[in-house]
Scaffold this active site. Structure first.
Site, mmCIF file in Angstrom:
data_model
loop_
_atom_site.group_PDB
_atom_site.id
_atom_site.type_symbol
_atom_site.label_atom_id
_atom_site.label_comp_id
_atom_site.label_asym_id
_atom_site.label_seq_id
_atom_site.Cartn_x
_atom_site.Cartn_y
_atom_site.Cartn_z
ATOM 1 N N HIS A 205 -36.541 -67.396 16.996
ATOM 2 C CA HIS A 205 -35.534 -67.315 15.936
ATOM 3 C C HIS A 205 -34.179 -66.965 16.545
ATOM 4 C CE1 HIS A 205 -33.675 -66.322 12.082
ATOM 5 N NE2 HIS A 205 -33.203 -65.223 12.677
ATOM 6 N N SER B 79 -32.430 -108.681 38.371
ATOM 7 C CA SER B 79 -31.050 -108.209 38.505
ATOM 8 C C SER B 79 -31.008 -106.860 39.208
ATOM 9 C CB SER B 79 -30.393 -108.081 37.123
ATOM 10 O OG SER B 79 -29.146 -107.417 37.219
ATOM 11 N N ASN B 80 -30.135 -106.739 40.210
ATOM 12 C CA ASN B 80 -30.009 -105.446 40.881
ATOM 13 C C ASN B 80 -29.268 -104.426 40.025
ATOM 14 O OD1 ASN B 80 -27.342 -106.264 41.094
ATOM 15 N ND2 ASN B 80 -27.439 -106.664 43.300
ATOM 16 N N ALA B 81 -28.811 -104.850 38.849
ATOM 17 C CA ALA B 81 -28.219 -103.918 37.890
ATOM 18 C C ALA B 81 -29.262 -103.363 36.927
ATOM 19 C CB ALA B 81 -27.107 -104.604 37.099
ATOM 20 N N MET B 82 -30.536 -103.754 37.140
ATOM 21 C CA MET B 82 -31.591 -103.335 36.217
ATOM 22 C C MET B 82 -32.694 -102.540 36.898
ATOM 23 S SD MET B 82 -30.869 -104.073 33.091
ATOM 24 C CE MET B 82 -32.463 -104.086 32.256
ATOM 25 N N TYR B 83 -32.451 -102.026 38.095
ATOM 26 C CA TYR B 83 -33.446 -101.161 38.730
ATOM 27 C C TYR B 83 -33.689 -99.948 37.827
ATOM 28 C CZ TYR B 83 -32.293 -103.700 43.070
ATOM 29 O OH TYR B 83 -32.067 -104.663 44.018
ATOM 30 N N GLY B 84 -34.936 -99.746 37.458
ATOM 31 C CA GLY B 84 -35.268 -98.663 36.544
ATOM 32 C C GLY B 84 -35.549 -99.142 35.137
ATOM 33 N N GLY B 85 -35.170 -100.390 34.831
ATOM 34 C CA GLY B 85 -35.511 -100.969 33.549
ATOM 35 C C GLY B 85 -34.453 -100.813 32.470
ATOM 36 N N CYS C 49 -34.347 -98.927 29.738
ATOM 37 C CA CYS C 49 -34.015 -97.572 29.286
ATOM 38 C C CYS C 49 -32.893 -96.955 30.105
ATOM 39 C CB CYS C 49 -35.259 -96.696 29.343
ATOM 40 S SG CYS C 49 -34.942 -94.979 28.879
#
Length: 441
Positions: free
Chosen positions: A426, A35-41, A43
């Site tokens: 601190h 899917s070209n909507a899932m480039y990068g995986g 995450c």
């Protein structure tokens, strides 16, 4: 047939990182993504990045529609960046389509414009995982029922969100949507809430969620799901719940079925996970698997470490393996987040170790007062014999950063006193580790 030295199936963390490394080393690489909507995986597109963007905006009480818009902007930017990081490199071909094994060297890629067959000397599987959909009548046909991907793309905030499953995914979404203003009900089939956590930690989480307005129903055995008057009707053994949207949060399973791994001689287990050895070899000599598809811990940083193991074998000394992993931390990004590393108290006692358990209420931490969030507790388990930490559970603001400090000390085999006596800035949440470990006698 197109021939490559390396064919990588899946644009996830391990796959994309390996593709760049091998291309830089002169290999000819093909990366197949369905899917070209899932480039990068997962995450970047439907997991860590979009959910944590929404978690952040929910904490800021951002309007839901605007938060969804910003989430989309973040995801689109990172997806585009990831695509061009690979597609613009010499030696890498990014191929859109659904991969299917013909044999252990050949793949058929199903594409709308026509199927493509490619040959790979070495093949690497990084196809990730997918939502487990329980076999409940109506769950796949009723409008208003979503997996996590669908819920991340809602056009408007549901007035009442039901969540089927009280695990970590369910808890994270419950906290997020409660912060946006939804009424939330968690339906958990088990009799115990968050059974992998110690009871005091799980009870603290339940209290925090209930204070946010989240209802938690245990022993909720859903029998069927239907639709009536624009609402999802959840029918259980003893009650019926009407919600505006229902999230399926029943876990995730390896995405392997469409690959037909059996054609390549690749063994899978009963859950569909690809069987690998400690160097991520499958049962086919020239094929490796990395990330969620192996059925292990489903974290992006585990997928990245899988890449390191494969890289070391292909281009390094071949010494790295999954045996090198010591203490793997995790965080659940509820508000405030839960982070844990190592053993729980229950696990430590079952191991037979002579232990001390120390706890510190977050209300005692100055930085928590400054940030106006005193909810939660810090807990650590120390081995009296070795003086080393066996585990820690941190339920507090910024715990997702603090846990990495604890992990590094544990990995180094150092005594708890390193954190007791460490000089921290601190006011910070990290300095609370001084106070926590000062309680060890």
């Amino acid at each position: 047939m197109n021939k490559y030295q390396a064919v990588i199936i899946g644009f996830g963390k391990a796959g994309k990182t390996l593709a760049v490394t091998l291309a830089k080393a002169g290999w000819r690489v093909a990366l197949i993504e369905q899917s070209n909507a899932m480039y990068g995986g997962t995450c970047i597109n439907i997991g860590c990045i979009p959910t944590k963007t929404l978690v952040h905006d929910a904490q800021q009480h951002t309007d839901f529609v605007r938060a969804i818009q910003r989430k989309n902007e973040v995801v689109n930017f990172l997806r585009n960046k990831n695509f061009h990081n690979l597609a613009d490199m010499p030696n890498i071909d990014v191929i859109d389509g659904q991969a299917e094994f013909i044999n252990n060297h050949s793949l058929r890629v199903h594409r709308p414009e026509g199927n493509l067959e490619i040959h790979g000397e070495k093949i690497f599987i990084n196809t990730g995982a997918q939502t487990v959909v329980p076999p409940i009548p109506g769950i796949t046909t009723t409008p208003g029922v979503y997996d996590s991907t669908g819920l991340l793309n809602l056009k408007e905030l549901p007035g009442h969100l039901g969540i089927l499953g009280g695990g970590y995914i369910g808890v994270e979404f419950a906290s997020m949507f409660a912060n946006f203003g939804s009424k939330v009900t968690i339906l958990e089939a088990a009799s115990l809430f968050l059974p992998r956590e110690d009871r005091d930690i799980a009870d603290n989480i339940a209290t925090i969620l209930r204070d946010q307005g989240v209802d938690i129903i245990l022993n909720a055995h859903v029998e069927r799901i239907s639709h009536h008057e624009n609402q999802v009707q959840v029918h259980s053994e003893h009650a019926q719940l009407a919600v505006d949207a229902l999230l399926i949060a029943s876990g995730r399973q390896p995405a392997t079925a469409s690959l037909h791994p059996e054609n390549a001689g690749i063994a899978v287990n009963e859950r569909g996970a690809i069987v690998v050895d400690k160097r991520l070899h499958t049962t086919a000599d020239n094929i490796w698997a990395m990330g969620d598809v192996t059925g292990g811990l489903q974290f992006t940083y585990i997928s990245l470490d899988d890449y390191r193991i494969v890289r070391d074998e292909l281009l390094g000394e071949g010494k790295r393996s999954t045996d090198d992993r010591k203490n793997v931390p995790y965080s659940v990004f509820m508000t405030p987040p839960l982070s844990r590393v190592g053993m729980t108290e229950e696990q430590a006692r079952e191991s037979g170790a002579d232990i001390q358990v120390v706890t510190l209420p977050v209300a005692a931490i100055p930085r928590a007062r400054v940030m106006n969030d005193t909810r939660g507790v810090l807990k650590a388990i120390v081995d009296n014999k070795t003086q080393r930490m066996l585990g820690a559970s941190l339920l507090c603001v910024d715990s997702h950063e603090m846990i990495n400090i604890v992990k590094m000390v544990m990995d180094a085999g150092l005594p708890y006193s390193i954190l007791r006596d460490q000089i921290f800035t601190h006011p910070s949440m990290s300095e609370s580790l001084n106070d926590l470990f000062s309680l060890v006698k």
